[in-house]
Write a protein that holds these residues in place. Structure first.
Motif, PDB file in Angstrom:
ATOM      1  N   GLY A 201       0.773  -1.231   0.000  1.00 31.28           N
ATOM      2  CA  GLY A 201       0.000   0.000   0.000  1.00 31.28           C
ATOM      3  C   GLY A 201       0.807   1.285   0.000  1.00 31.28           C
ATOM      4  N   MET A 202       2.123   1.223   0.166  1.00 28.18           N
ATOM      5  CA  MET A 202       2.914   2.431   0.350  1.00 28.18           C
ATOM      6  C   MET A 202       2.971   3.299  -0.906  1.00 28.18           C
ATOM      7  SD  MET A 202       6.841   2.866   1.721  1.00 28.18           S
ATOM      8  CE  MET A 202       7.641   2.410   0.172  1.00 28.18           C
ATOM      9  N   ASN A 203       3.058   2.681  -2.073  1.00 31.19           N
ATOM     10  CA  ASN A 203       3.249   3.453  -3.308  1.00 31.19           C
ATOM     11  C   ASN A 203       2.062   4.352  -3.641  1.00 31.19           C
ATOM     12  OD1 ASN A 203       5.819   2.596  -3.906  1.00 31.19           O
ATOM     13  ND2 ASN A 203       5.153   0.900  -5.202  1.00 31.19           N
ATOM     14  N   SER A 204       0.864   3.774  -3.571  1.00 30.01           N
ATOM     15  CA  SER A 204      -0.293   4.550  -4.040  1.00 30.01           C
ATOM     16  C   SER A 204      -1.606   4.167  -3.350  1.00 30.01           C
ATOM     17  CB  SER A 204      -0.456   4.380  -5.549  1.00 30.01           C
ATOM     18  OG  SER A 204      -0.661   3.015  -5.888  1.00 30.01           O
ATOM     19  N   GLY A 205      -1.514   3.494  -2.229  1.00 25.58           N
ATOM     20  CA  GLY A 205      -2.736   3.191  -1.493  1.00 25.58           C
ATOM     21  C   GLY A 205      -3.408   1.888  -1.858  1.00 25.58           C
ATOM     22  N   CYS A 206      -2.835   1.139  -2.809  1.00 25.51           N
ATOM     23  CA  CYS A 206      -3.322  -0.210  -3.120  1.00 25.51           C
ATOM     24  C   CYS A 206      -4.806  -0.224  -3.495  1.00 25.51           C
ATOM     25  CB  CYS A 206      -3.085  -1.126  -1.925  1.00 25.51           C
ATOM     26  SG  CYS A 206      -2.754  -2.852  -2.347  1.00 25.51           S
ATOM     27  N   ALA A 207      -5.165   0.525  -4.540  1.00 20.63           N
ATOM     28  CA  ALA A 207      -6.576   0.619  -4.940  1.00 20.63           C
ATOM     29  C   ALA A 207      -7.138  -0.733  -5.357  1.00 20.63           C
ATOM     30  CB  ALA A 207      -6.731   1.625  -6.073  1.00 20.63           C
ATOM     31  N   MET A 208      -6.556  -1.351  -6.385  1.00 20.80           N
ATOM     32  CA  MET A 208      -6.943  -2.680  -6.887  1.00 20.80           C
ATOM     33  C   MET A 208      -8.407  -2.755  -7.326  1.00 20.80           C
ATOM     34  SD  MET A 208      -5.033  -5.168  -4.099  1.00 20.80           S
ATOM     35  CE  MET A 208      -6.056  -4.584  -2.735  1.00 20.80           C
ATOM     36  N   ASN A 209      -9.048  -1.603  -7.500  1.00 19.11           N
ATOM     37  CA  ASN A 209     -10.481  -1.590  -7.777  1.00 19.11           C
ATOM     38  C   ASN A 209     -10.830  -0.320  -8.549  1.00 19.11           C
ATOM     39  OD1 ASN A 209     -13.306  -1.307  -7.639  1.00 19.11           O
ATOM     40  ND2 ASN A 209     -13.421  -2.339  -5.667  1.00 19.11           N
ATOM     41  N   PRO A 210     -11.093  -0.420  -9.850  1.00 17.88           N
ATOM     42  CA  PRO A 210     -11.393   0.778 -10.654  1.00 17.88           C
ATOM     43  C   PRO A 210     -12.606   1.552 -10.157  1.00 17.88           C
ATOM     44  CG  PRO A 210     -10.849  -1.064 -12.084  1.00 17.88           C
ATOM     45  CD  PRO A 210     -10.968  -1.623 -10.702  1.00 17.88           C
ATOM     46  N   ALA A 211     -13.665   0.866  -9.743  1.00 17.35           N
ATOM     47  CA  ALA A 211     -14.865   1.561  -9.272  1.00 17.35           C
ATOM     48  C   ALA A 211     -14.594   2.269  -7.960  1.00 17.35           C
ATOM     49  CB  ALA A 211     -16.018   0.575  -9.109  1.00 17.35           C
ATOM     50  N   ARG A 212     -13.862   1.628  -7.070  1.00 17.83           N
ATOM     51  CA  ARG A 212     -13.532   2.213  -5.773  1.00 17.83           C
ATOM     52  C   ARG A 212     -12.733   3.500  -5.948  1.00 17.83           C
ATOM     53  NH1 ARG A 212     -10.710   4.744  -3.136  1.00 17.83           N
ATOM     54  NH2 ARG A 212      -9.438   4.322  -1.293  1.00 17.83           N
ATOM     55  N   ASP A 213     -11.993   3.628  -7.059  1.00 19.75           N
ATOM     56  CA  ASP A 213     -11.176   4.817  -7.283  1.00 19.75           C
ATOM     57  C   ASP A 213     -11.892   5.857  -8.151  1.00 19.75           C
ATOM     58  OD1 ASP A 213      -8.102   5.408  -6.670  1.00 19.75           O
ATOM     59  OD2 ASP A 213      -8.610   6.351  -8.588  1.00 19.75           O
ATOM     60  N   LEU A 214     -12.471   5.421  -9.272  1.00 15.54           N
ATOM     61  CA  LEU A 214     -13.067   6.373 -10.213  1.00 15.54           C
ATOM     62  C   LEU A 214     -14.351   6.991  -9.679  1.00 15.54           C
ATOM     63  CD1 LEU A 214     -13.047   7.776 -12.933  1.00 15.54           C
ATOM     64  CD2 LEU A 214     -14.212   5.773 -13.904  1.00 15.54           C
ATOM     65  N   GLY A 215     -15.212   6.198  -9.058  1.00 18.47           N
ATOM     66  CA  GLY A 215     -16.468   6.726  -8.534  1.00 18.47           C
ATOM     67  C   GLY A 215     -16.250   7.872  -7.554  1.00 18.47           C
ATOM     68  N   PRO A 216     -15.459   7.669  -6.501  1.00 20.93           N
ATOM     69  CA  PRO A 216     -15.188   8.763  -5.572  1.00 20.93           C
ATOM     70  C   PRO A 216     -14.417   9.919  -6.206  1.00 20.93           C
ATOM     71  CG  PRO A 216     -14.784   6.648  -4.523  1.00 20.93           C
ATOM     72  CD  PRO A 216     -14.999   6.367  -5.981  1.00 20.93           C
ATOM     73  N   ARG A 217     -13.551   9.627  -7.170  1.00 16.94           N
ATOM     74  CA  ARG A 217     -12.804  10.710  -7.825  1.00 16.94           C
ATOM     75  C   ARG A 217     -13.758  11.621  -8.590  1.00 16.94           C
ATOM     76  NH1 ARG A 217      -7.333  10.731  -8.600  1.00 16.94           N
ATOM     77  NH2 ARG A 217      -7.246   8.472  -8.323  1.00 16.94           N
ATOM     78  N   LEU A 218     -14.735  11.013  -9.262  1.00 19.47           N
ATOM     79  CA  LEU A 218     -15.743  11.815  -9.951  1.00 19.47           C
ATOM     80  C   LEU A 218     -16.537  12.659  -8.951  1.00 19.47           C
ATOM     81  CD1 LEU A 218     -17.074   9.195 -12.530  1.00 19.47           C
ATOM     82  CD2 LEU A 218     -15.784  11.273 -13.060  1.00 19.47           C
ATOM     83  N   PHE A 219     -16.846  12.065  -7.807  1.00 18.35           N
ATOM     84  CA  PHE A 219     -17.571  12.834  -6.795  1.00 18.35           C
ATOM     85  C   PHE A 219     -16.760  14.035  -6.335  1.00 18.35           C
ATOM     86  CE2 PHE A 219     -18.159  13.844  -2.310  1.00 18.35           C
ATOM     87  CZ  PHE A 219     -19.475  14.310  -2.359  1.00 18.35           C
ATOM     88  N   THR A 220     -15.479  13.835  -6.029  1.00 15.20           N
ATOM     89  CA  THR A 220     -14.667  14.955  -5.562  1.00 15.20           C
ATOM     90  C   THR A 220     -14.534  16.034  -6.626  1.00 15.20           C
ATOM     91  OG1 THR A 220     -12.648  13.746  -6.184  1.00 15.20           O
ATOM     92  CG2 THR A 220     -13.360  13.588  -3.896  1.00 15.20           C
ATOM     93  N   ALA A 221     -14.512  15.630  -7.897  1.00 11.43           N
ATOM     94  CA  ALA A 221     -14.379  16.609  -8.972  1.00 11.43           C
ATOM     95  C   ALA A 221     -15.551  17.582  -8.992  1.00 11.43           C
ATOM     96  CB  ALA A 221     -14.254  15.904 -10.323  1.00 11.43           C
ATOM     97  N   ILE A 222     -16.753  17.090  -8.673  1.00 15.02           N
ATOM     98  CA  ILE A 222     -17.935  17.951  -8.753  1.00 15.02           C
ATOM     99  C   ILE A 222     -18.351  18.508  -7.392  1.00 15.02           C
ATOM    100  CG2 ILE A 222     -18.779  16.681 -10.762  1.00 15.02           C
ATOM    101  CD1 ILE A 222     -20.836  15.361  -8.975  1.00 15.02           C
ATOM    102  N   ALA A 223     -17.736  17.993  -6.314  1.00 11.10           N
ATOM    103  CA  ALA A 223     -18.142  18.412  -4.970  1.00 11.10           C
ATOM    104  C   ALA A 223     -17.313  19.560  -4.418  1.00 11.10           C
ATOM    105  CB  ALA A 223     -18.075  17.225  -4.007  1.00 11.10           C
ATOM    106  N   GLY A 224     -16.295  20.016  -5.177  1.00 13.39           N
ATOM    107  CA  GLY A 224     -15.535  21.162  -4.697  1.00 13.39           C
ATOM    108  C   GLY A 224     -14.038  21.063  -4.851  1.00 13.39           C
ATOM    109  N   TRP A 225     -13.506  19.862  -5.085  1.00 10.82           N
ATOM    110  CA  TRP A 225     -12.068  19.724  -5.261  1.00 10.82           C
ATOM    111  C   TRP A 225     -11.627  20.109  -6.677  1.00 10.82           C
ATOM    112  CZ3 TRP A 225     -14.736  16.830  -1.784  1.00 10.82           C
ATOM    113  CH2 TRP A 225     -14.178  16.642  -0.511  1.00 10.82           C
ATOM    114  N   GLY A 226     -12.532  20.018  -7.629  1.00 11.91           N
ATOM    115  CA  GLY A 226     -12.244  20.458  -8.988  1.00 11.91           C
ATOM    116  C   GLY A 226     -11.503  19.431  -9.824  1.00 11.91           C
ATOM    117  N   MET A 227     -11.138  19.836 -11.039  1.00 14.49           N
ATOM    118  CA  MET A 227     -10.522  18.919 -11.998  1.00 14.49           C
ATOM    119  C   MET A 227      -9.080  18.566 -11.651  1.00 14.49           C
ATOM    120  SD  MET A 227     -12.994  18.195 -13.862  1.00 14.49           S
ATOM    121  CE  MET A 227     -12.144  17.221 -15.105  1.00 14.49           C
TER     122      MET A 227
END
Length: 300
Positions: A201-227
């Motif tokens: 997990g040290m390098n990048s958090g050990c996502a191993m799951n496209p939905a677990r990463d992309l879904g929340p990333r899309l949320f942050t993009a529109i919730a105030g963190w931006g592009m």
């Protein structure tokens, strides 16, 4: 947030009942998993740290599989669904629906965590939602690379970790191997997630799951963190989407090629007895042979 609350239920109602459960499993998984990260980050380590995040995410997987495994199969992960399609355990026509439900569930779970900890987010960074820097909070929801990590190394990291994940999952649910007793498979998967996040997990958090990463990333993009959530880390965002899909296929193929096809032939009736004893959380009576939970057995 109002627009989000209107669109998600509408999309949820368009899904068949079985796939709504796939959505719910990611919602539960992300709410509990990201909640562990949020609690650790927003409390500045007072109420959690790397170990609580590793164990918390692993237990979130376990609970999500227990809750939804009897209906949707408890895949939780597009890499798992794709590997099952490639190996003949799931119909290809079902893959887009599974992935859509998983993305919607992850998106909704991230929104739930943001809502629950909204005041804490505002206090943590004085009302500013930052992607990088000492008060960054975007990493509560999606993975970002360590400063030293190159895209090449990060891509290899995600391929390898997801390959190990799928190889072990196939082994856990292989009734002809040393499979765990029926009903304990989700716990074994949780222990697997724990050791993977503790070791890789040290390098990048050990996502191993496209939905677990992309879904929340899309949320942050529109919730105030931006592009910036897509440009940070040298445009890192695509790595935890593509690499786990390839790694999942690699791990599944390796298990089948080097383990599954070498099982000794069972005595008449023995295979059925083993299947009855160790059949993983079975979902439904399906005319499609081998379409089981998390992973199914197909023997010719």
């Amino acid at each position: 947030m109002y627009a989000f609350s209107c669109t998600v239920p509408a999309a949820w109602l368009l899904l068949p009942a079985k796939h709504r459960t796939a959505l719910n499993e990611l919602l539960l998984f992300m709410m509990l998993g990201c909640g562990c990260v949020g609690q650790a980050v927003l409390s500045r380590g007072v109420h959690g740290g790397p170990m609580t995040v590793s164990v918390g995410f692993a237990m979130a997987v376990t609970i999500a599989v227990y809750v939804s495994g009897g209906v949707s199969g408890g895949h939780i992960n597009p890499a798992v669904s794709l590997a099952m399609c490639v190996t003949g355990r799931l119909r290809w026509t079902k893959l887009p629906i599974y992935i859509l439900a998983q993305l919607l569930g992850a998106f909704t779970g991230a929104a739930a965590v943001f809502g629950i900890y909204y005041d804490a987010f505002m206090e943590y960074s004085n009302g500013t939602l930052e992607v990088i820097g000492p008060n960054a909070t975007a990493h509560i929801f999606a993975t970002y690379p360590a400063p030293y990590l190159s895209l090449t190394n990060g891509f290899a990291d995600q391929v390898m970790s997801t390959a190990v994940l799928l190889l072990a999952i196939f082994a856990i649910f292989d009734s002809r191997n040393n499979s765990v007793p029926k009903g304990l498979e989700p716990i074994a998967v949780g222990l697997l997630i724990t050791v993977l996040t503790c070791s890789l997990g040290m390098n990048s958090g050990c996502a191993m799951n496209p939905a677990r990463d992309l879904g929340p990333r899309l949320f942050t993009a529109i919730a105030g963190w931006g592009m910036e959530v897509f440009t940070a880390g040298n445009n890192w965002w695509w790595v935890p989407i593509i690499a786990p899909m390839l790694g999942g296929i690699l791990g599944a193929v390796i298990y089948i090629a080097f383990i599954e096809i070498h099982h000794a032939d069972s005595e008449p009736g023995e295979e059925n007895d083993m299947h009855d004893k160790y059949e993983l959380t079975n979902m439904e009576n399906s005319h499609f042979k081998g379409e089981n939970p998390y992973i199914s057995q197909v023997h010719s």
